[in-house]
Design a protein around this motif. Structure first.
Motif, PDB file in Angstrom:
ATOM      1  N   GLY A 138       3.390  10.827   5.838  1.00 21.26           N
ATOM      2  CA  GLY A 138       2.328  10.982   4.845  1.00 21.26           C
ATOM      3  C   GLY A 138       0.946  10.612   5.351  1.00 21.26           C
ATOM      4  N   SER A 139       0.794  10.379   6.657  1.00 18.58           N
ATOM      5  CA  SER A 139      -0.513   9.965   7.177  1.00 18.58           C
ATOM      6  C   SER A 139      -1.550  11.079   7.104  1.00 18.58           C
ATOM      7  N   GLU A 140      -1.111  12.324   6.780  1.00 21.02           N
ATOM      8  CA  GLU A 140      -2.064  13.434   6.659  1.00 21.02           C
ATOM      9  C   GLU A 140      -2.658  13.529   5.262  1.00 21.02           C
ATOM     10  N   LYS A 141      -2.259  12.680   4.342  1.00 21.85           N
ATOM     11  CA  LYS A 141      -2.711  12.776   2.955  1.00 21.85           C
ATOM     12  C   LYS A 141      -4.214  12.501   2.831  1.00 21.85           C
ATOM     13  N   THR A 142      -4.806  13.063   1.788  1.00 21.46           N
ATOM     14  CA  THR A 142      -6.208  12.803   1.481  1.00 21.46           C
ATOM     15  C   THR A 142      -6.379  11.316   1.162  1.00 21.46           C
ATOM     16  N   GLY A 143      -7.355  10.718   1.819  1.00 23.40           N
ATOM     17  CA  GLY A 143      -7.597   9.287   1.605  1.00 23.40           C
ATOM     18  C   GLY A 143      -7.160   8.424   2.761  1.00 23.40           C
ATOM     19  N   VAL A 144      -6.620   9.046   3.828  1.00 21.65           N
ATOM     20  CA  VAL A 144      -6.258   8.316   5.044  1.00 21.65           C
ATOM     21  C   VAL A 144      -7.323   8.597   6.106  1.00 21.65           C
ATOM     22  N   GLY A 172       2.097   8.833  -2.537  1.00 25.88           N
ATOM     23  CA  GLY A 172       1.203   9.741  -3.240  1.00 25.88           C
ATOM     24  C   GLY A 172       1.576  11.185  -2.960  1.00 25.88           C
ATOM     25  N   GLU A 173       1.166  12.069  -3.871  1.00 27.61           N
ATOM     26  CA  GLU A 173       1.465  13.486  -3.656  1.00 27.61           C
ATOM     27  C   GLU A 173       0.493  14.092  -2.652  1.00 27.61           C
ATOM     28  N   LYS A 174      -0.754  14.323  -3.087  1.00 26.94           N
ATOM     29  CA  LYS A 174      -1.760  14.828  -2.156  1.00 26.94           C
ATOM     30  C   LYS A 174      -2.729  13.732  -1.731  1.00 26.94           C
ATOM     31  N   ARG A 175      -3.015  12.820  -2.651  1.00 28.36           N
ATOM     32  CA  ARG A 175      -3.931  11.715  -2.381  1.00 28.36           C
ATOM     33  C   ARG A 175      -3.146  10.409  -2.258  1.00 28.36           C
ATOM     34  N   VAL A 176      -3.714   9.489  -1.518  1.00 26.79           N
ATOM     35  CA  VAL A 176      -3.073   8.186  -1.303  1.00 26.79           C
ATOM     36  C   VAL A 176      -2.979   7.413  -2.615  1.00 26.79           C
ATOM     37  N   MET A 204      -7.041   4.096  -0.887  1.00 29.99           N
ATOM     38  CA  MET A 204      -7.413   4.689   0.394  1.00 29.99           C
ATOM     39  C   MET A 204      -6.869   3.816   1.520  1.00 29.99           C
ATOM     40  N   VAL A 205      -6.738   4.414   2.704  1.00 34.78           N
ATOM     41  CA  VAL A 205      -6.168   3.715   3.860  1.00 34.78           C
ATOM     42  C   VAL A 205      -7.045   3.987   5.078  1.00 34.78           C
ATOM     43  N   VAL A 206      -7.342   2.942   5.813  1.00 31.01           N
ATOM     44  CA  VAL A 206      -8.013   3.081   7.103  1.00 31.01           C
ATOM     45  C   VAL A 206      -7.040   2.614   8.181  1.00 31.01           C
ATOM     46  N   VAL A 207      -6.751   3.486   9.131  1.00 29.73           N
ATOM     47  CA  VAL A 207      -5.808   3.175  10.206  1.00 29.73           C
ATOM     48  C   VAL A 207      -6.594   2.703  11.424  1.00 29.73           C
ATOM     49  N   SER A 208      -6.278   1.498  11.884  1.00 33.41           N
ATOM     50  CA  SER A 208      -6.945   0.940  13.057  1.00 33.41           C
ATOM     51  C   SER A 208      -5.898   0.220  13.897  1.00 33.41           C
ATOM     52  N   CYS A 209      -5.113   1.001  14.622  1.00 32.30           N
ATOM     53  CA  CYS A 209      -3.963   0.477  15.376  1.00 32.30           C
ATOM     54  C   CYS A 209      -4.163   0.618  16.881  1.00 32.30           C
TER      55      CYS A 209
END
Length: 908
Positions: A121-127, A216-220, A235-240
């Motif tokens: 689901g990392s492609e969802k709107t809000g990532v 989430g379906e389309k959005r986080v 919303m999600v911010v990825v910082s790995c």
């Protein structure tokens, strides 16, 4: 004349631009330089992106090289063009859009990309990822519709993203899979202390959590973890972490492992192709810090420019100088001992958020951590890099010598020793700036070399270099001017104002600046004049920021938040009912409990404010002002089984006495009923803690963009004494603080011992005068929300004036409908137009909406033919519409005139 060789550089980030600068500084006539840059900008300092996200800096302020710089240096920059292929046989680089450049020598500086773990689901709107200026802008734009945010990754960039999201008003949770934060830079003790400090700033931390799915379906809507638990978020911010961009090199046949393989001259497997930066793998290592990238750039430049053909890159020792959530951190080398033979020296002070540690092997420093206090970072860094033997007295390395004598002489450092790691500036470059550039101050060195302009950790060493090679450290007088338009220090300006009895901002500009107004300095002068004259101050509303004109805090959509005063955090059912009724009646968008124990009503329109205040029947909480705000309390001895003092009663007394008093910056106060400190008094501008038999008064704390534990000013027995010495400190801060300087700045500049002498022992005999001055300020107070009944101008709280005529000259109404020195919003045929009436009578008209982030320009401060947007301080020329600082688009202007006292807009 010898033909210039063609040098193509793929990548316009910090490494790519640096290597070009280094080559040009050695030989401007050797190469014709062509560059590919994926981003459509010049080169910017990526380490300052968090400051852009928090609003501490605007985007323009982090650029190292503007687009004009490339043109001025004869460089062809393909901005916004991604290199897609390297044809090594024909020596051609191909880019998007059909761009091609042939080369004699090629440098690859493609940097790295954010690593996004395999999460469903990392492609969802809000990532989002957090790596570029565009990422920052996308995160900020999306955050406007969010309440909660999660950051996956508790490393440096993750925590900086958390700081930015927190500043946008979101509830923030950091999710980290390791047992402690910043595992690469900190040990367990340091990580635990950092977590404690973050949670004090309302950032939730979840450790040992592995994210498996974005909900989430389309959005986080949330995150799911491997242990079966979940977290709600918008919303999600990825910082790995990061991964080298080595695919382009690999596709061309170059040797690639984790990164592009290079030798000690930064050559790849093709002798005509070099590589530098985060895309490079050298002797098995990858580097992600700025200093190693700059070292690599220098080596490549030396080799390519023919300065020293035998120069080699030997690898870099890890030195990290960072600011995490406003907390200074230095991490060098190994943070844990390798075995029992290693010596460990450590110091921890949790109350002040200070942790220091050294790992020593064979009497040489192999690693250190400095968290919260980093004064000795420069010396420790040089001892580490040089492998120097350490003094027997280890404490001197962590705290400085008792005599103040330097442990390490900069005179003995080699010229290649790096002084500024943020910008890769060596001792030799600073010497050159001193001896040939005639620099005599730290700020001049900064302008000449950029050393000391980022984290500031090298300033002590720069001062030593100035003492050795210039004989002195000169001060730049402009650093001490109260405002740049008036070349006077604060004491000099105060003396001139008093001598001429200047009681208004326009009078100060008229008498001290030849009548020329600078709009960006009006609020600072208004603050100073109010401090000097109190009730005698001649209040000109155009010198106030919009928040102080309408006594509410402007939000990013142009609406306002209303925060009534709730003394000491104690309210009643009747007040709560009125607040609820107001929220429903005026359809308030959000009702928020604040950190200052008050209730904020966010989303009120300007024209609603007077009616809201009347219905609330409560005084202003000054949540919008540079003034004394709320006084936070715990429940104290009335209810708490640990309570030693009546913190509620004292907190109410404190808030009622000092409410709304103008100060250089906002002041947050607190009273805790026992040393358990539930009201967090030791991180407030002024805080009070009950102890057996009395009260401790602390000053100079902070928990915003910078975290600082307060210093103990004194211990007293009674409430009256608390009010007396709090008042003395507040007044001293009013008189000696620079505009927009928090109280801890004054504490650090003067020192807590000196403040005790002045305010408690009264060694200079100023106590009675300070008591009298603060009393004058208290007596001059009036509740600003009383203007609900008597506005200072009919347009103070007015809604936009709507005009529908479609004629050549559109009458907008009387000139006097616009307050002198201010603006007003008119809606003409559905188009918002800001009309400004300057103090000299000139009229200007522009579009209402700022092109940067949609700020309402009519609410901005004007003067000298300029307007400053109230949201993010973008400045525009009212005649031409051009951005004064070149950091924004041009705004639309309209012809406008006055005919017999009426405003006429010429619309064509």
């Amino acid at each position: 004349m010898e033909k210039l060789r063609k040098l193509v550089v793929i990548g316009n980030g910090m490494a790519g631009a640096k290597v070009v600068q280094e080559i040009l500084s050695r030989d401007r006539e050797r190469f014709h330089v062509m560059m590919f840059g994926t981003e459509p900008y010049g080169n910017y300092d990526r380490t300052l992106l968090s400051d852009v996200l928090t609003g501490a800096k605007d985007a323009k302020g982090i650029f190292l090289n503007s687009l004009d710089w490339y043109r001025d240096h004869g460089i062809t920059l393909h901005a916004g063009v991604t290199a897609t292929a390297i044809d090594r046989d024909n020596k051609v680089v191909r880019g998007s859009g059909g761009v091609e450049e042939s080369y004699d020598t090629l440098i690859i500086a493609t940097g790295s990309r954010p690593f996004v773990p395999p999460v469903d689901g990392s492609e969802k709107t809000g990532v989002f990822v957090y790596r570029t200026l565009d990422d920052c802008q996308a995160i900020e734009a999306y955050a406007r519709g969010c309440r909660r945010a999660a950051v996956i990754g508790g490393g440096l960039l993750g925590l900086e993203a958390a700081r930015g999201l927190l500043s946008l008003g979101l509830e923030v949770t950091v999710v980290e899979m390791m047992p402690w934060l910043m595992a690469q830079q900190l040990d367990t003790e340091g990580g635990a202390l950092l977590r404690q400090m973050m949670e004090q700033m309302d950032v939730q931390v979840l450790l040992e959590k592995t994210t498996t799915r974005v909900l989430g379906e389309k959005r986080v809507t949330g995150l799911e973890f491997r242990d079966g638990t979940a977290l709600d978020t918008d919303m999600v911010v990825v910082s790995c972490g990061i991964r080298p961009n080595a695919e382009l090199a690999g596709a061309s046949g170059l040797a690639v492992d984790r990164g592009i393989l290079v030798n000690d001259q930064m050559q790849t497997s093709d002798p005509d192709i070099y590589a530098v930066g985060e895309c490079v793998q050298h002797r098995g290592k990858l580097y992600g810090l700025v200093a190693p990238l700059y070292e690599q750039a220098r080596v490549a430049a030396e080799y390519l420019a023919g300065s020293f053909s035998n120069v080699e890159y030997q690898g870099s020792k890890p030195v990290s100088k960072l600011k995490v959530m406003g907390v200074q951190l230095v991490s060098i080398g190994e943070t844990s001992p390798a075995g029992p033979q290693d010596e460990v020296v450590s110091y921890i002070e949790p109350a002040r958020g200070v942790y220091k540690k050294m790992v020593i092997r064979e009497n040489r420093l192999v690693g250190t951590i400095l968290l919260g206090e980093t004064d000795t970072a420069g010396v420790l860094t040089q001892m580490f890099l040089l492998g120097a033997e350490l003094p027997e007295r280890r404490a001197d390395l962590l705290f400085g010598t008792s005599t103040g004598a330097p442990i390490l002489s900069v005179f003995d450092l080699p010229d290649h020793a790096q002084i500024c790691h943020c910008h890769g500036v060596s001792k030799g470059q600073i010497k050159e700036a001193i001896e040939f550039g005639k620099c005599r101050s730290v700020s001049q060195i900064g302008v000449h070399t950029r050393a000391g302009t980022s984290c500031g950790g090298c300033k002590k060493l720069i001062e030593q270099l100035l003492e050795v090679y210039a004989g002195e450290v000169a001060e730049d007088p402009a650093e001490h001017w109260y405002v740049p338009s008036l070349p006077m220090t604060k004491p000099e300006l105060v003396a001139a104002i008093k001598a001429k009895e200047l009681k208004s901002v326009s009078a100060v500009f008229r008498e001290l600046n030849g009548g020329q107004e600078e709009p960006s300095h009006k609020t600072a002068l208004a603050s100073l004049l109010k401090t000097i004259w109190n009730g005698e101050y001649e209040d000109e509303r155009d010198a106030r920021f919009i928040n102080d004109r309408v006594h509410a805090n402007i939000q990013k959509d142009g609406t306002f938040s209303v925060v009534p005063r709730i003394d000491g955090g104690i309210t009643s059912p009747a007040q709560l009912r009125r607040i609820a009724d107001v929220a429903e009646k005026y359809q308030i968008a959000a009702v928020k409990l604040t950190g200052g124990q008050r209730i904020a009503l966010a989303g009120a329109r300007k024209e609603q404010l007077p009616d809201i205040w009347k219905d609330l029947d409560m005084p202003s909480g000054h949540a919008y002002a540079k003034a004394v705000r709320s006084c936070k309390t715990c429940v104290g001895s009335d209810f708490c089984r640990f309570g030693l003092g009546d913190s509620v009663a004292l907190g109410i007394k404190v808030e009622q006495r000092f409410k709304g008093i103008e100060t250089p910056h906002k002041m947050k106060l607190s009273v805790s009923g026992c040393p358990r400190n539930c009201a967090e008094a030791t991180i407030k501008d002024v805080g009070v803690v009950a102890i057996e038999g009395g009260w401790q008064i602390y000053v100079g704390g902070g928990a915003g963009t910078r975290v600082r534990a307060a210093d103990l000013l004194c211990t007293v027995a009674t409430h009256e004494e608390v009010l007396k010495y709090m008042g003395r400190f507040i007044q001293y801060y009013r008189e000696h603080g620079k505009y927009m300087e928090r109280a801890y700045g004054v504490v650090e500049r003067f020192g807590i011992e000196r403040l005790r002498e002045l305010l408690i022992k009264d060694v200079d005999g100023i106590g009675e005068r300070l008591d009298a001055e603060i009393e004058r300020a208290v007596e001059a107070y009036t509740d600003p929300w009383a203007e609900a009944n008597e506005p200072v101008h009919p347009a103070q709280f007015s809604e936009p004036v709507r005009v529908d005529e479609e004629v050549k000259g559109i009458p907008l109404g009387p000139v006097d409908a616009i307050a002198l020195g201010q603006g007003r919003n008119y809606v003409v045929d559905g188009c918002g137009i800001a009309v400004f009436r300057q103090r000299d009578g000139q009229l200007f008209a522009t579009q209402q909406t700022c092109p940067h982030r949609g700020g309402p320009l009519a609410d901005g401060i004007i003067g000298d033919g300029k307007v400053i947007c109230p949201l993010h301080a973008r400045k525009f020329d009212l005649k031409t519409g051009e951005s004064v600082d070149g950091d924004c688009c041009t705004i639309q202007t309209y012809p406008i005139r006055s005919e017999e006292g009426e405003i006429v807009l010429a619309k064509g």
